[in-house]
Design a protein around this motif. Structure first.
Motif, PDB file in Angstrom:
ATOM      1  N   THR A 126       0.815  -1.214   0.000  1.00 60.23           N
ATOM      2  CA  THR A 126       0.000   0.000   0.000  1.00 60.23           C
ATOM      3  C   THR A 126       0.849   1.264   0.000  1.00 60.23           C
ATOM      4  N   GLY A 127       2.128   1.118   0.304  1.00 60.95           N
ATOM      5  CA  GLY A 127       2.993   2.277   0.337  1.00 60.95           C
ATOM      6  C   GLY A 127       2.941   3.057   1.632  1.00 60.95           C
ATOM      7  N   GLY A 128       2.117   2.587   2.545  1.00 57.53           N
ATOM      8  CA  GLY A 128       1.998   3.264   3.830  1.00 57.53           C
ATOM      9  C   GLY A 128       2.551   2.411   4.950  1.00 57.53           C
ATOM     10  N   ARG A 129       2.128   2.722   6.153  1.00 55.26           N
ATOM     11  CA  ARG A 129       2.546   1.918   7.295  1.00 55.26           C
ATOM     12  C   ARG A 129       1.499   0.825   7.516  1.00 55.26           C
ATOM     13  N   GLY A 130       1.220   0.467   8.752  1.00 52.13           N
ATOM     14  CA  GLY A 130       0.291  -0.627   9.014  1.00 52.13           C
ATOM     15  C   GLY A 130      -1.086  -0.413   8.400  1.00 52.13           C
ATOM     16  N   VAL A 131      -1.706  -1.501   7.953  1.00 50.91           N
ATOM     17  CA  VAL A 131      -3.056  -1.455   7.380  1.00 50.91           C
ATOM     18  C   VAL A 131      -4.041  -1.779   8.496  1.00 50.91           C
ATOM     19  N   ASN A 132      -4.637  -0.744   9.080  1.00 51.39           N
ATOM     20  CA  ASN A 132      -5.491  -0.918  10.254  1.00 51.39           C
ATOM     21  C   ASN A 132      -6.899  -1.398   9.921  1.00 51.39           C
ATOM     22  N   GLY A 133      -7.305  -1.245   8.660  1.00 52.92           N
ATOM     23  CA  GLY A 133      -8.649  -1.677   8.275  1.00 52.92           C
ATOM     24  C   GLY A 133      -8.703  -1.991   6.792  1.00 52.92           C
ATOM     25  N   VAL A 134      -9.485  -3.000   6.441  1.00 53.92           N
ATOM     26  CA  VAL A 134      -9.735  -3.325   5.034  1.00 53.92           C
ATOM     27  C   VAL A 134     -11.238  -3.513   4.845  1.00 53.92           C
ATOM     28  N   ALA A 135     -11.739  -3.082   3.697  1.00 50.76           N
ATOM     29  CA  ALA A 135     -13.157  -3.255   3.356  1.00 50.76           C
ATOM     30  C   ALA A 135     -13.243  -3.594   1.878  1.00 50.76           C
ATOM     31  N   ILE A 136     -14.226  -4.434   1.536  1.00 51.29           N
ATOM     32  CA  ILE A 136     -14.386  -4.898   0.162  1.00 51.29           C
ATOM     33  C   ILE A 136     -15.750  -4.464  -0.356  1.00 51.29           C
ATOM     34  N   ASN A 137     -15.766  -3.860  -1.521  1.00 50.75           N
ATOM     35  CA  ASN A 137     -17.013  -3.412  -2.151  1.00 50.75           C
ATOM     36  C   ASN A 137     -17.811  -4.630  -2.602  1.00 50.75           C
ATOM     37  N   GLN A 144     -13.668  -4.173  -5.246  1.00 51.58           N
ATOM     38  CA  GLN A 144     -12.810  -3.017  -4.982  1.00 51.58           C
ATOM     39  C   GLN A 144     -12.453  -2.992  -3.496  1.00 51.58           C
ATOM     40  N   ILE A 145     -11.185  -2.688  -3.211  1.00 45.51           N
ATOM     41  CA  ILE A 145     -10.692  -2.791  -1.838  1.00 45.51           C
ATOM     42  C   ILE A 145     -10.289  -1.425  -1.301  1.00 45.51           C
ATOM     43  N   LEU A 146     -10.706  -1.171  -0.063  1.00 47.60           N
ATOM     44  CA  LEU A 146     -10.261   0.009   0.674  1.00 47.60           C
ATOM     45  C   LEU A 146      -9.273  -0.441   1.746  1.00 47.60           C
ATOM     46  N   ALA A 147      -8.168   0.263   1.842  1.00 44.57           N
ATOM     47  CA  ALA A 147      -7.167  -0.043   2.863  1.00 44.57           C
ATOM     48  C   ALA A 147      -6.916   1.211   3.694  1.00 44.57           C
ATOM     49  N   ALA A 148      -7.205   1.129   4.983  1.00 47.69           N
ATOM     50  CA  ALA A 148      -7.018   2.257   5.896  1.00 47.69           C
ATOM     51  C   ALA A 148      -5.646   2.140   6.555  1.00 47.69           C
ATOM     52  N   GLY A 149      -4.809   3.142   6.349  1.00 49.15           N
ATOM     53  CA  GLY A 149      -3.434   3.050   6.812  1.00 49.15           C
ATOM     54  C   GLY A 149      -3.145   3.825   8.079  1.00 49.15           C
ATOM     55  N   ALA A 150      -2.085   3.403   8.752  1.00 50.73           N
ATOM     56  CA  ALA A 150      -1.649   4.080   9.966  1.00 50.73           C
ATOM     57  C   ALA A 150      -1.051   5.445   9.652  1.00 50.73           C
ATOM     58  N   ASP A 151      -0.802   5.724   8.364  1.00 49.93           N
ATOM     59  CA  ASP A 151      -0.250   7.015   7.971  1.00 49.93           C
ATOM     60  C   ASP A 151      -1.325   8.065   7.723  1.00 49.93           C
ATOM     61  N   GLY A 152      -2.592   7.706   7.969  1.00 55.02           N
ATOM     62  CA  GLY A 152      -3.685   8.661   7.825  1.00 55.02           C
ATOM     63  C   GLY A 152      -4.380   8.654   6.482  1.00 55.02           C
ATOM     64  N   TYR A 153      -3.992   7.749   5.580  1.00 59.45           N
ATOM     65  CA  TYR A 153      -4.605   7.677   4.250  1.00 59.45           C
ATOM     66  C   TYR A 153      -5.487   6.441   4.118  1.00 59.45           C
ATOM     67  N   VAL A 154      -6.538   6.576   3.291  1.00 57.92           N
ATOM     68  CA  VAL A 154      -7.338   5.433   2.829  1.00 57.92           C
ATOM     69  C   VAL A 154      -7.056   5.268   1.353  1.00 57.92           C
ATOM     70  N   ARG A 155      -6.594   4.097   0.954  1.00 57.49           N
ATOM     71  CA  ARG A 155      -6.222   3.832  -0.423  1.00 57.49           C
ATOM     72  C   ARG A 155      -7.240   2.897  -1.078  1.00 57.49           C
ATOM     73  N   VAL A 156      -7.516   3.133  -2.349  1.00 61.52           N
ATOM     74  CA  VAL A 156      -8.498   2.347  -3.100  1.00 61.52           C
ATOM     75  C   VAL A 156      -7.757   1.517  -4.153  1.00 61.52           C
ATOM     76  N   PHE A 157      -8.063   0.223  -4.166  1.00 61.58           N
ATOM     77  CA  PHE A 157      -7.459  -0.695  -5.136  1.00 61.58           C
ATOM     78  C   PHE A 157      -8.583  -1.363  -5.928  1.00 61.58           C
ATOM     79  N   ASN A 158      -8.510  -1.266  -7.245  1.00 61.98           N
ATOM     80  CA  ASN A 158      -9.512  -1.863  -8.123  1.00 61.98           C
ATOM     81  C   ASN A 158      -9.060  -3.240  -8.602  1.00 61.98           C
ATOM     82  N   PRO A 159     -10.002  -4.195  -8.682  1.00 62.58           N
ATOM     83  CA  PRO A 159      -9.643  -5.537  -9.163  1.00 62.58           C
ATOM     84  C   PRO A 159      -9.300  -5.529 -10.644  1.00 62.58           C
ATOM     85  N   ARG A 160      -8.494  -6.493 -11.049  1.00 60.19           N
ATOM     86  CA  ARG A 160      -8.163  -6.627 -12.467  1.00 60.19           C
ATOM     87  C   ARG A 160      -8.928  -7.800 -13.075  1.00 60.19           C
TER      88      ARG A 160
END
Length: 239
Positions: free
Chosen positions: A205-216, A223-239
């Motif tokens: 994810t490019g961040g620190r710890g992944v404190n939460g994950v959610a799947i659409n 589609q995946i949401l990753a909540a990071g310890a660095d204060g960002y939520v990142r979105v990853f789309n399936p291929r």
């Protein structure tokens, strides 16, 4: 000591003796000293296992021991440690918890009865999810492992070891599949196949710890949401 007449009350699952506060304070130091020894001598302490283990005595003693258990709980809290994760098991009106003592516990949400206690994690349980179609739960721990539990039997079915990634911080189940998504302290999201036990994919994810994950569950599906310890939520789309 003197004989004291005590009325009875009902606490969910067990009929116990109602003690007056005067009696509680008189017996508190003795009762808690005894309870402390019992709590440290027993790994899987539940209300039933506690009173049954000391039961060769008498029904009256069983009621008294049950009462002492609740007195200890009132003054010191539970022996389970902090509850760090909780999830419903969709196939039943039940839920699972992960605690600081490393145990996974299976509960009846109708009456609060503790059904199973499962141990395996060597450290706190940080994340837990209930399987969408089976009477199973998946837990992730501070020890860097992911464990699949059969709740009906109270036993571990599978073990996924990724201690190289540090503690497991979050979990989710991929919709309509047997794939679990694991967020870890190293900043990666990993995908494990529950059928084969294979690691399918790992995303940095490019961040620190992944404190939460959610799947659409809808569109875009997976589609995946990753909540990071660095204060960002990142979105990853399936291929």
């Amino acid at each position: 000591g003197e004989s004291i007449s005590l009325p009875h009350i009902t606490i969910p699952g067990v009929t116990l003796i109602k003690k007056s506060m005067v009696l509680v304070h008189k017996c508190k130091s003795v009762a808690l000293a005894a309870m402390d020894k019992l709590l440290h001598a027993t790994d899987d302490l539940t209300m039933d296992s506690f009173v049954d283990a000391i039961m060769p005595v008498s029904p009256d003693m069983k009621k008294l021991l049950g009462c002492l258990y609740y007195i200890n709980d009132m003054f010191y809290g539970t022996a389970f440690g902090p509850v760090k994760a909780v999830a419903y098991v969709p196939t039943y009106v039940r839920f699972v918890t992960g605690s600081g003592d490393g145990r996974v516990r299976y509960w009846n949400s109708r009456n609060g009865q503790l059904l199973k206690v499962m141990k395996g994690h060597r450290g706190p349980v940080n994340a837990i999810v209930g399987d969408l179609t089976k009477q199973e739960a998946i837990s992730g721990g501070e020890d860097g492992t992911v464990r699949v539990w059969c709740l009906e039997k109270g036993v571990q079915k599978f073990l996924f070891i990724q201690d190289y990634a540090g503690p497991v911080l979050s979990l989710a189940i991929y919709p309509a599949s047997r794939i679990i998504v694991v967020g870890s302290a190293d900043g990666y999201v990993r995908f494990w196949d529950l059928h084969s036990g294979m690691l399918l994919c790992a995303i940095n994810t490019g961040g620190r710890g992944v404190n939460g994950v959610a799947i659409n569950p809808s569109g875009p599906l997976g589609q995946i949401l990753a909540a990071g310890a660095d204060g960002y939520v990142r979105v990853f789309n399936p291929r």
